[in-house]
Design a protein around this motif. Structure first.
Motif, PDB file in Angstrom:
ATOM      1  N   GLY A 107      65.490  12.509  56.221  1.00 16.86           N
ATOM      2  CA  GLY A 107      66.264  12.920  57.389  1.00 16.86           C
ATOM      3  C   GLY A 107      65.461  13.873  58.260  1.00 16.86           C
ATOM      4  O   GLY A 107      64.658  14.666  57.763  1.00 16.86           O
ATOM      5  N   ARG A 108      65.676  13.785  59.567  1.00 10.04           N
ATOM      6  CA  ARG A 108      64.960  14.636  60.521  1.00 10.04           C
ATOM      7  C   ARG A 108      65.821  15.871  60.827  1.00 10.04           C
ATOM      8  O   ARG A 108      66.924  15.750  61.359  1.00 10.04           O
ATOM      9  N   ILE A 109      65.303  17.054  60.471  1.00  9.23           N
ATOM     10  CA  ILE A 109      66.052  18.311  60.620  1.00  9.23           C
ATOM     11  C   ILE A 109      65.508  19.063  61.832  1.00  9.23           C
ATOM     12  O   ILE A 109      64.323  19.415  61.871  1.00  9.23           O
ATOM     13  N   ALA A 110      66.385  19.308  62.819  1.00  7.55           N
ATOM     14  CA  ALA A 110      65.961  19.997  64.038  1.00  7.55           C
ATOM     15  C   ALA A 110      66.121  21.511  63.878  1.00  7.55           C
ATOM     16  O   ALA A 110      67.170  21.989  63.431  1.00  7.55           O
ATOM     17  N   ILE A 111      65.069  22.236  64.242  1.00  9.01           N
ATOM     18  CA  ILE A 111      65.090  23.706  64.176  1.00  9.01           C
ATOM     19  C   ILE A 111      64.525  24.254  65.484  1.00  9.01           C
ATOM     20  O   ILE A 111      63.490  23.773  65.964  1.00  9.01           O
ATOM     21  N   ASP A 112      65.208  25.246  66.046  1.00  5.99           N
ATOM     22  CA  ASP A 112      64.690  25.943  67.234  1.00  5.99           C
ATOM     23  C   ASP A 112      63.880  27.143  66.743  1.00  5.99           C
ATOM     24  O   ASP A 112      64.449  28.119  66.241  1.00  5.99           O
ATOM     25  N   PRO A 113      62.539  27.101  66.856  1.00  2.00           N
ATOM     26  CA  PRO A 113      61.713  28.177  66.273  1.00  2.00           C
ATOM     27  C   PRO A 113      61.907  29.535  66.947  1.00  2.00           C
ATOM     28  O   PRO A 113      61.484  30.550  66.411  1.00  2.00           O
ATOM     29  N   ARG A 114      62.580  29.556  68.113  1.00  2.09           N
ATOM     30  CA  ARG A 114      62.827  30.849  68.771  1.00  2.09           C
ATOM     31  C   ARG A 114      63.912  31.650  68.052  1.00  2.09           C
ATOM     32  O   ARG A 114      64.031  32.857  68.249  1.00  2.09           O
ATOM     33  N   MET A 115      64.735  30.975  67.258  1.00 10.19           N
ATOM     34  CA  MET A 115      65.905  31.624  66.644  1.00 10.19           C
ATOM     35  C   MET A 115      65.632  32.132  65.221  1.00 10.19           C
ATOM     36  O   MET A 115      66.541  32.592  64.546  1.00 10.19           O
ATOM     37  N   HIS A 116      64.403  31.993  64.752  1.00 13.60           N
ATOM     38  CA  HIS A 116      64.074  32.364  63.360  1.00 13.60           C
ATOM     39  C   HIS A 116      62.755  33.115  63.351  1.00 13.60           C
ATOM     40  O   HIS A 116      61.884  32.860  64.183  1.00 13.60           O
ATOM     41  N   ASN A 117      62.586  34.013  62.378  1.00 12.90           N
ATOM     42  CA  ASN A 117      61.272  34.644  62.271  1.00 12.90           C
ATOM     43  C   ASN A 117      60.301  33.732  61.521  1.00 12.90           C
ATOM     44  O   ASN A 117      60.702  32.744  60.902  1.00 12.90           O
ATOM     45  N   ALA A 118      59.009  34.075  61.613  1.00  6.58           N
ATOM     46  CA  ALA A 118      57.965  33.203  61.062  1.00  6.58           C
ATOM     47  C   ALA A 118      58.093  33.055  59.548  1.00  6.58           C
ATOM     48  O   ALA A 118      57.867  31.969  58.995  1.00  6.58           O
ATOM     49  N   ASN A 119      58.476  34.138  58.859  1.00  5.50           N
ATOM     50  CA  ASN A 119      58.630  34.073  57.397  1.00  5.50           C
ATOM     51  C   ASN A 119      59.696  33.052  57.023  1.00  5.50           C
ATOM     52  O   ASN A 119      59.521  32.250  56.103  1.00  5.50           O
ATOM     53  N   TRP A 120      60.841  33.095  57.731  1.00  5.95           N
ATOM     54  CA  TRP A 120      61.929  32.164  57.428  1.00  5.95           C
ATOM     55  C   TRP A 120      61.480  30.730  57.686  1.00  5.95           C
ATOM     56  O   TRP A 120      61.737  29.837  56.873  1.00  5.95           O
ATOM     57  N   LEU A 121      60.802  30.491  58.809  1.00  7.15           N
ATOM     58  CA  LEU A 121      60.411  29.121  59.158  1.00  7.15           C
ATOM     59  C   LEU A 121      59.443  28.550  58.122  1.00  7.15           C
ATOM     60  O   LEU A 121      59.575  27.391  57.721  1.00  7.15           O
ATOM     61  N   GLU A 122      58.513  29.384  57.662  1.00  8.00           N
ATOM     62  CA  GLU A 122      57.566  28.901  56.643  1.00  8.00           C
ATOM     63  C   GLU A 122      58.311  28.514  55.368  1.00  8.00           C
ATOM     64  O   GLU A 122      58.035  27.475  54.768  1.00  8.00           O
ATOM     65  N   ALA A 123      59.256  29.362  54.968  1.00 12.04           N
ATOM     66  CA  ALA A 123      60.047  29.069  53.764  1.00 12.04           C
ATOM     67  C   ALA A 123      60.870  27.793  53.964  1.00 12.04           C
ATOM     68  O   ALA A 123      60.981  26.963  53.054  1.00 12.04           O
ATOM     69  N   ALA A 124      61.426  27.625  55.153  1.00 11.34           N
ATOM     70  CA  ALA A 124      62.246  26.446  55.448  1.00 11.34           C
ATOM     71  C   ALA A 124      61.401  25.179  55.411  1.00 11.34           C
ATOM     72  O   ALA A 124      61.802  24.154  54.837  1.00 11.34           O
ATOM     73  N   GLN A 125      60.212  25.249  56.013  1.00 11.92           N
ATOM     74  CA  GLN A 125      59.341  24.069  56.020  1.00 11.92           C
ATOM     75  C   GLN A 125      58.916  23.704  54.602  1.00 11.92           C
ATOM     76  O   GLN A 125      58.904  22.531  54.226  1.00 11.92           O
ATOM     77  N   ALA A 126      58.611  24.735  53.801  1.00 14.44           N
ATOM     78  CA  ALA A 126      58.199  24.475  52.413  1.00 14.44           C
ATOM     79  C   ALA A 126      59.331  23.823  51.620  1.00 14.44           C
ATOM     80  O   ALA A 126      59.118  22.881  50.846  1.00 14.44           O
ATOM     81  N   LYS A 127      60.553  24.307  51.831  1.00 15.64           N
ATOM     82  CA  LYS A 127      61.696  23.806  51.062  1.00 15.64           C
ATOM     83  C   LYS A 127      62.110  22.401  51.501  1.00 15.64           C
ATOM     84  O   LYS A 127      62.385  21.532  50.680  1.00 15.64           O
ATOM     85  N   LEU A 128      62.188  22.210  52.819  1.00 16.59           N
ATOM     86  CA  LEU A 128      62.737  20.956  53.326  1.00 16.59           C
ATOM     87  C   LEU A 128      61.728  19.806  53.322  1.00 16.59           C
ATOM     88  O   LEU A 128      62.102  18.652  53.178  1.00 16.59           O
ATOM     89  N   SER A 129      60.441  20.140  53.493  1.00 14.95           N
ATOM     90  CA  SER A 129      59.464  19.060  53.700  1.00 14.95           C
ATOM     91  C   SER A 129      59.196  18.227  52.450  1.00 14.95           C
ATOM     92  O   SER A 129      58.539  17.202  52.521  1.00 14.95           O
ATOM     93  N   LYS A 130      59.746  18.646  51.305  1.00 14.23           N
ATOM     94  CA  LYS A 130      59.593  17.804  50.094  1.00 14.23           C
ATOM     95  C   LYS A 130      60.335  16.489  50.274  1.00 14.23           C
ATOM     96  O   LYS A 130      59.893  15.441  49.819  1.00 14.23           O
TER      97      LYS A 130
END
Length: 596
Positions: A107-130
């Motif tokens: 599934g394609r998950i849309a995220i607006d990178p302006r609404m999250h800090n860099a630490n959160w986005l890295e964690a999100a990408q690591a978790k979801l990209s599996k």
């Protein structure tokens, strides 16, 4: 309400379908990632109806969920229709876990990178990209759907004279530029709104409760600053005020100016800056240095002028508090039991008598009886405010933004006769408060090393409180200022001379009562006869602690001496500035206590 919310979610689903996305994550935060959010950026509220200060929503093509923490589990059920959104716990069932379980593989998950800090986005990408594809969107879909979006509140820009803040902007920029140079960086992107306000000696009120301006800044290692704000907002004397080296740039040019840092090393605070800034820099070939905002520590260490302002504003705030508390006692004695909203409004009215008050420093927590057991209770989020009742406790946590300082005070007030249990718990919390207030510690001590002093007496009886003991406070800036704190969290920041922190141990008995005793403390240096001087706290707050709640014989002689000395200072600093019944009340409230 259900129908309106359903329509908005349907519109968002249409966008998902058009863009071929399977889910969109919407946090409560906006692009500035601050604690307070201006009305025009309350995207989560627009979509869901939820007014809490923390949360997130996820919408998929067939499901939707809203995630809130324990403060809001009741509120969310009243504001957000369960026919549209599932309710989930923000901490125990995070949004990312929910997506893994509820969105089909790939599934394609849309995220607006302006609404999250860099630490959160890295964690999100690591978790979801599996199992999923993370797609970063250029524009937030809510902005296109929100047709009646309020215009931004553009407040007046206030230029703070050097005599009001102690150091001119040019001197601040020079010293921060040296820190940038020491980090082997060419520039730092400053995104924390209070850091920009501090650096340029400006204030505004673009955000409720926070005297800042919605803006960004890039500080170069030579001390030059690009300040991103609508130029027409600034007074004619702005360039003279800040001195040479500050260029004002249209906010729309931020991306272009970040791209111009190609090949440079740039400090970006991963905790306070949104991920979009980091991505733009990386994509343009800049080297991003993940490091704390260089303004944080210098801003936290108050200079002599700021300290004098903090002390003066606390005296005036104390006058408002004793006027309110004496009025409250008088009303209760006549059988007039007001509700929480009336009490909060009355206290604000007393504060507003001071012409230097610009705003409150946060929404007043006015909590009667069992409502105070919720430590972040807000009467405005209830179907109706609670009301005082006899033989109970009333907790009021409030503060002001004054031209010369920021205040934050909590008092727990006896309404009638508190029970022995209430008095015992209050006294255990008070012993912890005094433990912090009397602490002496060497330079280099971290806040978490002192936290036990506040909890030890509660711990010994099998009790605790589920929040930090102290947070930093700004000078006519944010009431929650980092990086210093006193809590169980092992934050590796030493307490330094000139820092201001709250001291607020408490105790909360579910469905019964809540207790918190909060003063602001200034870190000072004391000489000793030993091998080195020590640091200590000087209480800034000037307001009696309710002696009706104290079991005096539980206090040691040194604790009782501290309390009596504190009350003597309150009397000394306030008694000539109040009159009549309030003065009589203050005299009674500050009488020295004795052991039986």
């Amino acid at each position: 309400m259900d129908q309106q919310t359903q329509q908005k979610v349907t519109q968002l689903r249409n966008w998902l379908s058009e863009q071929q996305f399977d889910a969109f994550i919407l946090p409560h935060e906006d692009e500035y990632l601050g604690e307070y959010i201006p009305q025009h950026n309350e995207r989560l509220h627009w979509l869901t109806g939820f007014t809490g200060s923390a949360g997130a929503a996820v919408v998929t093509s067939t499901k939707a969920a809203i995630f809130v923490d324990g403060r809001y589990t009741v509120q969310v059920t009243k504001q957000v229709p369960d026919t549209v959104f599932e309710y989930r716990h923000l901490i125990e069932e995070p949004a990312l876990d929910w997506i893994v379980d509820n969105v089909a593989e790939n599934g394609r998950i849309a995220i607006d990178p302006r609404m999250h800090n860099a630490n959160w986005l890295e964690a999100a990408q690591a978790k979801l990209s599996k199992k999923h594809q993370v797609v970063l969107v250029e524009a937030n879909p809510i902005d296109a759907l929100w047709h009646d979006r309020p215009a931004p509140q553009l407040s007046e820009v206030r230029l703070m004279e050097t005599q009001a803040v102690g150091l001119d902007s040019q001197a601040k920029r020079t010293s921060i530029a040296k820190l940038v140079e020491q980090a082997d960086a060419d520039a730092a992107v400053i995104t924390a709104l209070d850091s920009i306000a501090w650096l340029l000696n400006i204030r505004g009120l673009d955000v409720s409760r926070l005297p800042v301006l919605l803006s960004h800044a890039i500080l170069h290692r030579d001390g030059q600053v690009e300040f991103f704000i609508e130029p027409s907002r600034l007074p004619d004397t702005f360039s003279q005020h800040v001195g040479e080296g500050v260029s004002v740039v249209e906010p729309a040019l931020l991306e272009q100016k970040l791209e111009a840092l190609s090949g440079k090393s740039v400090i970006v605070d991963p905790a306070t800056s949104n991920a979009w800034i980091k991505l733009v820099l990386q994509n343009s070939g800049a080297k991003v240095i993940a490091q704390a905002d260089p303004c944080l520590l210098p801003k936290a260490r108050k200079n002599d002028v700021e300290i004098a302002g903090m002390k003066a504003s606390h005296v005036r705030d104390g006058i408002a508090m004793v006027n309110f508390l004496s009025w409250l006692d008088s009303e209760v004695s006549q059988g007039n039991l007001f509700d929480e909203a009336q009490l909060a409004d009355k206290l604000e009215a007393f504060r507003r008598l001071d012409p230097t008050l610009i705003d409150l420093s946060f929404d007043t927590i006015s909590a009667a009886g069992s409502n105070a057991a919720m430590c972040h209770y807000n009467h405005e989020n209830q179907p109706e405010p609670g009301k005082l009742s006899m033989d109970s406790l009333y907790l009021v946590d409030s503060g002001g933004q004054y031209l010369d300082g920021t205040t934050d005070i909590t008092r727990t007030i006896a309404i009638g006769q508190p029970s022995d249990e209430m008095k015992r718990q209050f006294t255990l919390a008070l012993k912890g408060h005094i433990g912090i207030a009397r602490a002496r510690f060497p330079a280099g001590t971290r806040g978490y090393q002192l936290d036990t002093l506040a909890r030890q007496h509660l711990w010994a009886e099998g009790f605790d409180y589920d929040h930090g003991t102290g947070h930093g406070v700004g000078h006519f800036l944010s009431v929650h200022e980092g990086p210093q704190s006193i809590s169980k969290r092992q934050i590796d920041v030493a307490l330094e001379k000139g820092m201001v922190l709250s001291n607020e141990p408490g105790y909360y008995r579910a469905d019964a009562f809540g207790i918190r005793i909060e003063n602001l403390e200034l870190v000072v240096e004391l000489p000793t006869h030993g091998d080195f001087p020590v640091l200590a706290f000087e209480s800034l707050t000037r307001c009696p602690i309710d002696v009706r709640n104290i079991e005096v014989d539980l206090l040691t002689k040194p604790e009782l001496a501290w309390l009596n000395d504190y009350h003597a200072k309150v009397w000394h600093d306030l008694h000539e500035q109040v009159e009549g019944d309030t003065k009589h009340w203050l005299e009674r409230a500050t009488q020295p206590l004795k052991h039986s």
